[in-house]
Every structure is written in structure tokens, then in C-alpha cells.
Enzyme design. Structure first.
Site, PDB file in Angstrom:
ATOM      1  N   GLU A   1      -0.993  20.080  21.806  1.00  0.00           N
ATOM      2  CA  GLU A   1      -1.120  18.720  22.326  1.00  0.00           C
ATOM      3  C   GLU A   1      -2.033  17.895  21.423  1.00  0.00           C
ATOM      4  O   GLU A   1      -3.049  18.380  20.927  1.00  0.00           O
ATOM      5  CB  GLU A   1      -1.687  18.773  23.743  1.00  0.00           C
ATOM      6  CG  GLU A   1      -1.853  17.422  24.425  1.00  0.00           C
ATOM      7  CD  GLU A   1      -2.540  17.536  25.779  1.00  0.00           C
ATOM      8  OE1 GLU A   1      -2.457  16.561  26.556  1.00  0.00           O
ATOM      9  OE2 GLU A   1      -3.148  18.583  26.064  1.00  0.00           O
TER      10      GLU A   1
ATOM     11  N   LYS B   1       4.047  12.591  29.025  1.00  0.00           N
ATOM     12  CA  LYS B   1       3.326  13.404  30.002  1.00  0.00           C
ATOM     13  C   LYS B   1       3.294  12.717  31.361  1.00  0.00           C
ATOM     14  O   LYS B   1       2.863  11.566  31.490  1.00  0.00           O
ATOM     15  CB  LYS B   1       1.909  13.644  29.484  1.00  0.00           C
ATOM     16  CG  LYS B   1       1.055  14.574  30.322  1.00  0.00           C
ATOM     17  CD  LYS B   1      -0.267  14.821  29.583  1.00  0.00           C
ATOM     18  CE  LYS B   1      -1.188  15.757  30.324  1.00  0.00           C
ATOM     19  NZ  LYS B   1      -2.413  16.043  29.520  1.00  0.00           N
TER      20      LYS B   1
ATOM     21  N   CYS C   1       0.510  20.072  28.939  1.00  0.00           N
ATOM     22  CA  CYS C   1      -0.793  20.448  29.473  1.00  0.00           C
ATOM     23  C   CYS C   1      -0.881  20.348  31.001  1.00  0.00           C
ATOM     24  O   CYS C   1      -0.409  21.235  31.681  1.00  0.00           O
ATOM     25  CB  CYS C   1      -1.894  19.641  28.794  1.00  0.00           C
ATOM     26  SG  CYS C   1      -3.513  20.480  28.844  1.00  0.00           S
TER      27      CYS C   1
END
Length: 285
Positions: free
Chosen positions: A41, A114, A151
């Protein structure tokens, strides 16, 4: 059986150095037979979300743009699929934590933004990132059907389920997660166990491979715990990187065995979709 490679690295304050070192790692992975390569990331920068600083927005890049174009040229040259995750400037004052996928012929397959944005001490992401609005995706690549989540998405079974339902056989999780010094002595082992276990569970529940790639090194007070890993559709760890060292983690994924496994554990067949309406509520009452 595609060979995947996860690039686990330290990161410097110099963006161009990070890009160069990542390109070198992609080349090394391809030379060792990797066909799908994934970065961690925010691979171009330090994990700037440790604090709230408007100056950090200067590091964001327009996507697709020069960075993705360089990955297209690299993928075409090497014949590999590239999955990467960085800091997107969508418009002035509008930024995302974003991944992209480039196919082995250099074609740009698209973005994933995300969806779940954390806000914790040392992880001030809501200050920087707008939640994603592109939904959950499966990218049809030369070497397999892949999904990408980022994540904090790791903790949400809904995200993994919807990505698998789009057709993904492999889910990549570019990641930046670590320990804070005041928590590590008492909670460090449990935190890592929870992080790894929940993702392995996503692989079991969805009959897919999970590939989670983390960074290493200490930035500010945060000690990133590395330990990038690959787990299979039974939740078994098939490859794992060190805690503190840089590494390129390789694994050969047997998609034919995955197909056989889904036939005998047909979780998608037996889903009671008529009973799941409550999942759209914030809380049950």
C-alpha cells in the site's frame, strides 16, 4: 498455475527512489518467473497518515497518469501483470487511497479505491482519503481473475465476499500495518494473529487465494510488521515473508485445484440470500 510475487520493502522519504526500487523489484520478480506482481500500500511514499499534515497532499498523483503509464510499459516489456497501490489526486481537495491493475500486454484494466477508511492514533486516514466509490471488482488478467482490496478492507468479510462474487479467484491486499510501541508488549501478538487469521478466513469462506503484502521498517513510532503472506482456499499459509526484512515473496497458485475445491465445498451454492437483508443495516436493532 500462475506464480505471484509480493514486494515487501522499506520506504524512504524520496518518492523517485521508492519508484525506482519498486521497478527493480518487479524486474527481479519477473526474472524469477513471477507472472503477477503486487506492491504494498502507498508504495511511493512513507506512511504519511501517522499525522495530519496538509503538505502531504502534494505527493498525490493523477491516476491513470504518468505512474500508471510507466507500469503499462513495464508490464508490456516483462509480460507480467502489475498490481500497485498509491495516493490518488482525483481533484483539488479530493483524494483516494487507490490501487490499479495492468495486464501483461500493458493494457490498463482499471482502478480500485479503498472503501473502508480507518481513523486511529498513528493511522489518520480519514484526514486524507475519501472512501472509494468504484465498488468491488474482479479484473480479468492473462494469468487469472483477481480482485484488489486495500489494508483496512481486510477486516470486512463483506468486501471479500463481494469481490469473490464478481469472479475473483485471487484477492490481493496491499497493506501498511504495524505496531505502536505502547501496544506491542501486551497486544502485539494478538493484533498480528487477528490480522492474519481474518484474512485466511476470507480465503476459506470464499474459496480463493489471499495475498497480503505489507511493508517493513519503522516510520515515526510505527513498526511495520512485514510478514506478507499467501494463504490458500483452505486458509493454509503457503508462503510467508520475514518480520523485519525486505523480501520478494513467491508462491505458485493452483487454480485448477481451487476449481475442484469449490465443487466439493460449494459455499456460493448454499448462500441463503433471501435471509441477508439485515446486512444493509448499520446495526441489527
Amino acid at each position: 498455475m500462475p506464480r505471484i510475487a509480493l514486494i515487501q520493502q522499506n520506504v524512504s522519504a524520496d518518492i523517485e527512489t521508492n519508484k525506482r526500487r519498486t521497478e527493480e523489484a518487479i524486474r527481479e520478480a519477473a526474472a524469477h518467473g513471477a507472472q503477477i506482481v503486487c506492491t504494498q500500500e502507498l508504495f511511493t511514499t512513507l506512511y504519511f497518515c501517522r499525522t495530519q499534515d496538509c503538505g502531504e497532499f502534494d505527493a498525490a498523483e493523477v491516476l491513470p497518469g504518468e505512474l500508471t503509464a510507466s507500469h503499462q510499459a513495464l508490464a508490456r516489456e516483462l509480460g507480467v501483470v502489475i498490481v500497485a497501490a498509491g495516493f490518488e489526486k482525483r481533484a483539488t481537495g479530493l483524494y483516494h487511497n487507490t490501487a490499479w491493475v495492468v495486464d501483461a500486454d500493458g493494457s490498463f484494466l482499471g482502478l480500485y479505491r479503498k472503501m473502508h477508511i480507518p481513523q486511529d492514533p498513528g493511522f489518520e486516514e480519514k484526514f486524507y482519503f475519501t472512501p472509494g466509490d468504484l465498488g468491488y471488482k474482479c479484473f480479468e488478467t492473462r494469468f487469472g481473475r483477481i480482485g484488489v482490496l486495500i489494508c483496512w478492507d481486510q477486516w470486512y468479510p463483506e468486501a471479500a465476499r463481494l469481490t469473490a462474487m464478481e469472479g475473483a479467484e485471487i484477492i490481493f491486499y496491499p497493506t501498511a500495518i504495524g505496531w505502536l510501541p505502547e501496544e506491542k508488549p501486551s497486544l502485539g501478538v494478538a493484533q498480528h494473529c487477528a490480522w492474519e487469521t481474518v484474512q485466511r478466513g476470507h480465503g476459506v469462506a470464499n474459496g480463493c487465494y489471499v495475498c497480503s503484502v505489507n511493508r517493513v521498517g519503522t516510520e515515526g513510532e510505527t513498526e511495520f510488521w512485514g510478514q506478507s503472506f499467501v494463504s490458500d482456499y483452505c486458509g493454509q499459509i503457503v508462503a510467508k515473508a520475514p518480520v523485519a526484512d525486505e523480501a520478494i515473496l513467491y508462491a505458485d497458485l493452483d487454480l485448477a485445484a481451487l476449481e475442484d475445491h469449490r465443487r466439493i465445498w460449494p459455499f456460493f451454492r448454499d448462500r441463503r440470500i433471501d435471509s441477508y437483508g439485515g446486512i444493509l443495516k448499520r446495526w441489527g436493532k
